[in-house]
Design a protein around this motif. Structure first.
Motif, short mmCIF file in Angstrom:
data_model
loop_
_atom_site.label_atom_id
_atom_site.label_comp_id
_atom_site.label_asym_id
_atom_site.label_seq_id
_atom_site.Cartn_x
_atom_site.Cartn_y
_atom_site.Cartn_z
N LEU A 38 71.37 73.28 59.50
CA LEU A 38 70.63 73.55 60.73
C LEU A 38 69.17 73.11 60.64
O LEU A 38 68.72 72.28 61.43
CB LEU A 38 70.69 75.05 61.07
CG LEU A 38 69.90 75.48 62.31
CD1 LEU A 38 70.48 74.84 63.56
CD2 LEU A 38 69.89 76.99 62.44
N ILE A 39 68.43 73.65 59.69
CA ILE A 39 66.99 73.34 59.67
C ILE A 39 66.65 72.13 58.81
O ILE A 39 65.56 71.57 58.95
CB ILE A 39 66.13 74.56 59.29
CG1 ILE A 39 66.43 75.05 57.89
CG2 ILE A 39 66.29 75.66 60.31
CD1 ILE A 39 65.51 76.17 57.44
N GLY A 40 67.55 71.71 57.97
CA GLY A 40 67.30 70.52 57.16
C GLY A 40 67.03 69.30 58.01
O GLY A 40 66.13 68.51 57.74
N ARG A 41 67.80 69.15 59.08
CA ARG A 41 67.63 68.00 59.99
C ARG A 41 66.26 68.01 60.66
O ARG A 41 65.67 66.96 60.89
CB ARG A 41 68.72 68.00 61.04
CG ARG A 41 70.07 67.63 60.49
CD ARG A 41 71.10 67.59 61.58
NE ARG A 41 72.03 68.68 61.28
CZ ARG A 41 72.73 69.34 62.16
NH1 ARG A 41 72.63 69.07 63.42
NH2 ARG A 41 73.55 70.29 61.78
N VAL A 42 65.78 69.19 61.01
CA VAL A 42 64.48 69.30 61.67
C VAL A 42 63.38 68.79 60.73
O VAL A 42 62.53 67.99 61.13
CB VAL A 42 64.19 70.75 62.10
CG1 VAL A 42 62.78 70.89 62.66
CG2 VAL A 42 65.22 71.23 63.11
N PHE A 43 63.43 69.23 59.48
CA PHE A 43 62.42 68.81 58.51
C PHE A 43 62.58 67.34 58.15
O PHE A 43 61.59 66.61 58.02
CB PHE A 43 62.50 69.67 57.24
CG PHE A 43 61.81 70.99 57.38
CD1 PHE A 43 60.46 71.12 57.05
CD2 PHE A 43 62.50 72.11 57.83
CE1 PHE A 43 59.82 72.34 57.18
CE2 PHE A 43 61.85 73.33 57.96
CZ PHE A 43 60.52 73.45 57.64
N ASP A 44 63.82 66.88 57.99
CA ASP A 44 64.05 65.48 57.63
C ASP A 44 63.49 64.52 58.67
O ASP A 44 63.07 63.41 58.35
CB ASP A 44 65.54 65.21 57.45
CG ASP A 44 66.08 65.75 56.15
OD1 ASP A 44 65.27 66.02 55.23
OD2 ASP A 44 67.31 65.91 56.05
N ALA A 45 63.46 64.95 59.92
CA ALA A 45 62.95 64.11 60.99
C ALA A 45 61.44 63.92 60.93
O ALA A 45 60.92 62.94 61.48
CB ALA A 45 63.34 64.70 62.35
N VAL A 46 60.73 64.82 60.26
CA VAL A 46 59.27 64.74 60.25
C VAL A 46 58.65 64.62 58.87
O VAL A 46 57.46 64.30 58.75
CB VAL A 46 58.64 65.94 61.01
CG1 VAL A 46 58.98 65.88 62.48
CG2 VAL A 46 59.04 67.26 60.39
N VAL A 47 59.41 64.87 57.82
CA VAL A 47 58.86 64.79 56.46
C VAL A 47 59.46 63.58 55.76
O VAL A 47 60.65 63.54 55.47
CB VAL A 47 59.17 66.07 55.65
CG1 VAL A 47 58.63 65.95 54.23
CG2 VAL A 47 58.61 67.30 56.33
N ASP A 48 58.61 62.57 55.52
CA ASP A 48 59.05 61.37 54.82
C ASP A 48 58.94 61.54 53.31
O ASP A 48 59.77 61.05 52.57
CB ASP A 48 58.20 60.16 55.25
CG ASP A 48 58.42 59.80 56.71
OD1 ASP A 48 59.56 59.93 57.20
OD2 ASP A 48 57.44 59.39 57.36
N ASP A 49 57.88 62.20 52.89
CA ASP A 49 57.62 62.39 51.47
C ASP A 49 57.40 63.89 51.24
O ASP A 49 56.42 64.46 51.71
CB ASP A 49 56.38 61.58 51.06
CG ASP A 49 56.05 61.69 49.59
OD1 ASP A 49 56.79 62.37 48.84
OD2 ASP A 49 55.04 61.08 49.17
N TRP A 50 58.31 64.50 50.51
CA TRP A 50 58.26 65.95 50.32
C TRP A 50 57.13 66.39 49.39
O TRP A 50 56.65 67.52 49.49
CB TRP A 50 59.60 66.47 49.79
CG TRP A 50 60.56 66.65 50.92
CD1 TRP A 50 61.47 65.75 51.38
CD2 TRP A 50 60.66 67.79 51.77
NE1 TRP A 50 62.14 66.27 52.46
CE2 TRP A 50 61.67 67.52 52.72
CE3 TRP A 50 60.00 69.01 51.82
CZ2 TRP A 50 62.03 68.43 53.70
CZ3 TRP A 50 60.37 69.92 52.79
CH2 TRP A 50 61.37 69.63 53.72
N GLU A 51 56.70 65.54 48.49
CA GLU A 51 55.70 65.96 47.50
C GLU A 51 54.40 66.47 48.14
O GLU A 51 53.94 67.55 47.78
CB GLU A 51 55.42 64.84 46.50
CG GLU A 51 54.68 65.31 45.28
CD GLU A 51 55.43 66.41 44.51
OE1 GLU A 51 54.74 67.32 43.99
OE2 GLU A 51 56.66 66.38 44.43
#
Length: 128
Positions: free
Chosen positions: A27-40
């Protein structure tokens, strides 16, 4: 035996563990993946945020609400975020600081959701 959240190393552990769960969540992984290119950089910011929130250590700069306001988030997203956050804390920690971390997360989720729901002009506009 579980210990309390006592230091920056504990914060790094729970932030890394939590966001690992977030990234793999349907559910929320997709939301973050759409806006976070680099997690570090995001993780580094979250270490500083929780260090300030729990231990009062200066170093966090930013406006977390402004970053979340444009996203398509509803109650279901915040509920899942809290479930994952609580699960992460409860895996390893117990005590006053662990309870405080969960309470602060709950308050933040409630405040973000209320502000998003009450924004005028829709959730695609940032009003801070």
């Amino acid at each position: 035996m579980k210990t309390d959240i006592n230091n920056f190393e504990d914060i790094v552990w729970f932030v890394d563990s939590f966001y690992s769960k977030v990234q793999s969540d349907d559910l929320i992984g997709r939301v973050f993946d759409a806006v976070v290119d680099d997690w570090e950089p995001h993780l580094e910011k979250m270490y500083k945020f929780w260090n300030a929130a729990l231990f009062g250590i200066a170093g966090f700069k930013g406006n977390p609400f402004a970053r979340h306001a444009p996203l398509s988030l509803g109650k279901v997203h915040f509920d899942r975020w809290l479930v994952l956050f609580h699960k992460t804390i409860d895996e390893k920690y117990a005590g006053a600081m662990a309870a405080l971390a969960k309470k602060k997360a709950e308050l933040m989720a409630e405040m973000f959701l209320n502000r998003i729901q009450n924004m005028k002009g829709g959730t695609d506009q940032v009003i801070v």
